[in-house]
Design a protein around this motif. Structure first.
Motif, PDB file in Angstrom:
ATOM      1  N   ASP A 225       0.830  -1.193   0.000  1.00 36.59           N
ATOM      2  CA  ASP A 225       0.000   0.000   0.000  1.00 36.59           C
ATOM      3  C   ASP A 225       0.877   1.260   0.000  1.00 36.59           C
ATOM      4  OD1 ASP A 225      -3.044   0.841   0.764  1.00 36.59           O
ATOM      5  OD2 ASP A 225      -1.598   2.210   1.654  1.00 36.59           O
ATOM      6  N   ALA A 226       0.514   2.233  -0.838  1.00 40.18           N
ATOM      7  CA  ALA A 226       1.356   3.410  -1.026  1.00 40.18           C
ATOM      8  C   ALA A 226       1.093   4.515  -0.004  1.00 40.18           C
ATOM      9  CB  ALA A 226       1.165   3.967  -2.434  1.00 40.18           C
ATOM     10  N   THR A 227      -0.048   4.481   0.671  1.00 37.56           N
ATOM     11  CA  THR A 227      -0.396   5.597   1.544  1.00 37.56           C
ATOM     12  C   THR A 227      -0.401   5.242   3.036  1.00 37.56           C
ATOM     13  OG1 THR A 227      -2.745   5.121   1.210  1.00 37.56           O
ATOM     14  CG2 THR A 227      -1.732   6.770  -0.230  1.00 37.56           C
ATOM     15  N   ALA A 228      -0.954   4.103   3.394  1.00 36.10           N
ATOM     16  CA  ALA A 228      -1.035   3.713   4.807  1.00 36.10           C
ATOM     17  C   ALA A 228      -0.747   2.217   4.939  1.00 36.10           C
ATOM     18  CB  ALA A 228      -2.407   4.048   5.385  1.00 36.10           C
ATOM     19  N   PRO A 229       0.486   1.806   4.714  1.00 39.10           N
ATOM     20  CA  PRO A 229       0.792   0.376   4.652  1.00 39.10           C
ATOM     21  C   PRO A 229       0.940  -0.312   6.003  1.00 39.10           C
ATOM     22  CG  PRO A 229       2.765   1.656   4.252  1.00 39.10           C
ATOM     23  CD  PRO A 229       1.631   2.642   4.353  1.00 39.10           C
TER      24      PRO A 229
END
Length: 199
Positions: free
Chosen positions: A80-84
């Protein structure tokens, strides 16, 4: 590689702060740290999602100069690029008892479970069942400071993921772990050691 995630772990034989930076200006988030129960040895970890591509130098800057400094940087794709970050755990032994495990709780998404261990007394730790070792015994000094770094591919479930380090003499140890979830396109799970340095 553009869009990948970096997970970085550092440790030093002194109780101090640690700040991670890199040469590409990626946003790095500290996850947590822990000190060994009886010795001033602390381990730290952080991550940078959706990184800028290109050659990159990651630096761990400690608040106080000490001995046995080491850093490990691992790169993962498909996350995930935003909230991994799903969960993290930091654990140390209690006196001379070995640290057996570090457990994180998944929230129903697939991804990777990362873990790293350092120790100050004897032995050479190996990862337990289900863990893929990315680096084992890559640092040694007169006081036998070693490290193991590994990962597990997580399924789309709500299980607790536990990474075990197998060594009867795994004393004076610290362990950090984290679960990172896949991106919407999936494809997470591959993790490889990008760089390591020891001083």
């Amino acid at each position: 590689t553009t869009g990948n995630l970096l997970w970085m772990v550092a440790a030093q034989s002194i109780d101090s702060t640690c700040t991670f930076t890199d040469s590409l200006g990626n946003t790095i988030t500290d996850i947590g740290n822990i000190r060994e129960a009886a010795i001033a040895d602390r381990i730290y970890h952080a991550y940078a999602p959706d990184i800028t591509g290109g050659a990159d130098t990651v630096t761990a800057t400690f608040g106080v100069s000490g001995t046995n400094r080491r850093i490990y940087v691992l790169e993962m794709s498909g996350l995930d690029a935003t909230a991994p970050l799903v969960d993290n755990h930091e654990v140390t032994d209690t006196g001379s008892n070995p640290t057996g495990s570090a457990t994180c709780t998944n929230t129903g998404t697939a991804g990777v479970f990362m873990l790293a261990c350092t120790l100050l007394q004897g032995g050479s730790p190996t990862v337990g069942t289900g863990v893929t070792a990315r680096a084992t015994g890559i640092w040694a000094s007169a006081s036998s400071k070693l490290a193991t770094v590994g990962y597990i591919n997580t399924a789309a479930d709500t299980n607790n993921y536990t990474g075990n380090f197998v060594n009867a003499g795994l004393d004076r140890s610290t362990t950090v772990s984290a679960i990172f979830k896949e991106g919407s396109g999936g494809g997470g799970g591959g993790a490889y050691l990008m760089a390591q340095a020891c001083l």
